[in-house]
Design an enzyme around this catalytic site. Structure first.
Site, PDB file in Angstrom:
ATOM      1  CB  SER A  39      82.763  39.374  76.475  1.00 60.65           C
ATOM      2  OG  SER A  39      81.711  38.973  76.936  1.00 60.65           O
ATOM      3  CE  LYS A  86      80.088  36.314  74.262  1.00 55.44           C
ATOM      4  NZ  LYS A  86      81.689  37.322  75.398  1.00 55.44           N
TER       5      LYS A  86
END
Length: 177
Positions: A39, A86
Site C-alpha cells: 500500500s 499510511k
C-alpha cells in the site's frame, strides 16, 4: 575467591540493570515496525523495517505528508489488531475532496509526486472532524485506507507514531519523507 565472584556478580547485575533501564527508556520513545503489503509502494516496500517516533505527536500535531503508523479494529490472520502505515493527507478542519482521480485539500490540488500510477480512486467530499485525520497509502490502487469504511478516518489517539527511519533493507537505510 568468593569475594571475587561476589564483586563480579555485582558488576554484571549493574550492567544488566543499566541495559534494562536504557531499553525501557528507548522503547518509550521509538518502536520498530515492519511493512506488510504494497500500500505504500514506491515509498515503502514489503518487509521494510522501520523505526517510528512514538513521541512525535505528544509534543506536536500530525501534518499533511507525514507517514504514520496507527492501530485499527481490523484483525490480522492471528487475531491481533492490524496496524497500518499510511500518509496523512488531511487533518482536523481540512476540507478534502477526491474527484476525477485528483486530491484537493482546502480547494488546493495536492502535489503528490510519491504516489504510484498517479491515480486516486474514490469520490470524497468532507471536512475532517475534531481529533481525526484522513490517511491514504501511496499505492492508491492497493491501499485499504480512509477512503474505505473498513478503515475510515483515523482517530488521533490511535496513532502509534511517525515513521522516522528505514533500517532495512540496508541499501535503503535513511529517513523517510
Amino acid at each position: 575467591m568468593n569475594e571475587k565472584i561476589k564483586k563480579e556478580a555485582i558488576e554484571w547485575m549493574k550492567i544488566i540493570i543499566t541495559a534494562l533501564v536504557f531499553a525501557f527508556i528507548i522503547t518509550q520513545f521509538v518502536k520498530p515496525t515492519l511493512v506488510r503489503g504494497e500500500s505504500m509502494y514506491p515509498t515503502l516496500e514489503e518487509n521494510d523495517y522501520l523505526i517510528i517516533n512514538r513521541m512525535a505527536y505528544k509534543i506536536g500535531e500530525p501534518k499533511q505528508g507525514d507517514i504514520i503508523v496507527f492501530s485499527t479494529e481490523l484483525l490480522q490472520e492471528d487475531g491481533n489488531p492490524k496496524d497500518l502505515v499510511k500518509r496523512v493527507i488531511a487533518v482536523e478542519g481540512d476540507h478534502i475532496k477526491i474527484e476525477d482521480s485528483k486530491v484537493y485539500v482546502n480547494d488546493n490540488l495536492v502535489n503528490e509526486p510519491y504516489i504510484h500510477n498517479n491515480y486516486t480512486d474514490g469520490n470524497i467530499d468532507m471536512v475532517i472532524p475534531k481529533d481525526k485525520l484522513f490517511a491514504m497509502g501511496d499505492n492508491r490502487e492497493k491501499s485499504l485506507d480512509s477512503r474505505y469504511e473498513d478503515v475510515g478516518l483515523v482517530n488521533e489517539k490511535d496513532i502509534m507514531g511517525k515513521v522516522m527511519i528505514r533500517l532495512f533493507p540496508f541499501n535503503h537505510i535513511g529517513t523517510i519523507d
